[in-house]
Design a protein around this motif. Structure first.
Motif, mmCIF file in Angstrom:
data_model
loop_
_atom_site.group_PDB
_atom_site.id
_atom_site.type_symbol
_atom_site.label_atom_id
_atom_site.label_comp_id
_atom_site.label_asym_id
_atom_site.label_seq_id
_atom_site.Cartn_x
_atom_site.Cartn_y
_atom_site.Cartn_z
ATOM 1 N N LEU A 11 -52.111 5.064 -7.460
ATOM 2 C CA LEU A 11 -52.750 4.372 -6.497
ATOM 3 C C LEU A 11 -52.934 5.437 -5.376
ATOM 4 N N VAL A 12 -54.298 5.609 -4.987
ATOM 5 C CA VAL A 12 -54.518 6.271 -3.997
ATOM 6 C C VAL A 12 -55.551 5.795 -2.949
ATOM 7 N N GLN A 13 -55.624 6.042 -1.849
ATOM 8 C CA GLN A 13 -56.743 5.551 -0.821
ATOM 9 C C GLN A 13 -57.992 6.198 -1.043
ATOM 10 N N ALA A 14 -59.148 5.522 -0.578
ATOM 11 C CA ALA A 14 -60.197 6.186 -0.789
ATOM 12 C C ALA A 14 -60.215 7.560 0.294
ATOM 13 N N GLY A 16 -58.835 10.195 -0.999
ATOM 14 C CA GLY A 16 -57.713 10.931 -1.578
ATOM 15 C C GLY A 16 -57.991 11.533 -2.579
ATOM 16 N N LYS A 87 -63.410 7.406 -4.693
ATOM 17 C CA LYS A 87 -64.286 6.283 -3.924
ATOM 18 C C LYS A 87 -63.363 5.175 -5.079
ATOM 19 N N HIS A 88 -63.691 4.002 -4.383
ATOM 20 C CA HIS A 88 -63.359 2.746 -5.003
ATOM 21 C C HIS A 88 -63.853 2.609 -6.485
ATOM 22 N N THR A 91 -62.285 3.654 -9.722
ATOM 23 C CA THR A 91 -61.111 3.161 -10.355
ATOM 24 C C THR A 91 -61.522 2.783 -11.838
ATOM 25 N N VAL A 116 -58.123 3.133 -6.746
ATOM 26 C CA VAL A 116 -58.631 4.023 -5.574
ATOM 27 C C VAL A 116 -58.884 2.554 -4.472
ATOM 28 N N SER A 117 -57.948 2.492 -3.677
ATOM 29 C CA SER A 117 -58.150 1.459 -2.617
ATOM 30 C C SER A 117 -59.116 1.738 -1.495
ATOM 31 N N SER A 118 -59.980 0.635 -1.121
ATOM 32 C CA SER A 118 -61.093 1.014 0.172
ATOM 33 C C SER A 118 -60.414 0.720 1.291
#
Length: 118
Positions: A11-14, A16, A87-88, A91, A116-118
């Motif tokens: 899991l990674v943030q947008a 990243g 980017k989201h 995912t 990828v969390s937005s």
């Protein structure tokens, strides 16, 4: 034949980055074109990138050009996918595939989830 095992998802943030690895066991890894594919929820598996066995030539889906980089280390029987500026829409489950010489992809790993969390 080769057996393929992916790792590195998560899991990674947008915005990243993640680096996926695909470890191959078996013989003659250098004779396989290696590719990465992804499958988003409810969608078909799609091509992301590959690296040719013959000359190391790389190719990318338009959606990842300039953000993802594929590479391979034949001494370690491993192919990598460096993913930046995620980017989201990136995912999905990422699969490593192997194609012997100029043949079709016939070998697959079990996949690794990238979210990828937005």
């Amino acid at each position: 034949q080769v057996q393929l095992v992916e790792s590195g998802g998560g899991l990674v943030q947008a915005g990243g980055s993640l680096r996926l690895s695909c470890q191959a066991s078996g013989r003659a890894f250098s004779l396989y074109t290696m590719g990465w594919f992804r499958q988003a929820p409810g969608k078909e598996r799609r091509f992301v990138s590959d690296i040719a066995w013959r000359d190391g030539k790389t190719s990318y889906a338009d959606s990842v050009k300039g953000r993802f980089t594929i590479s391979r280390d034949n001494a370690k029987n491993t192919v990598y996918l460096q993913m930046n500026s995620l980017k989201h829409d990136d995912t999905g489950v990422y699969y490593c595939g192997g194609a012997y010489r100029d043949g079709a992809y016939g070998y697959w790993g079990q996949g690794t989830q990238v979210t990828v969390s937005s």
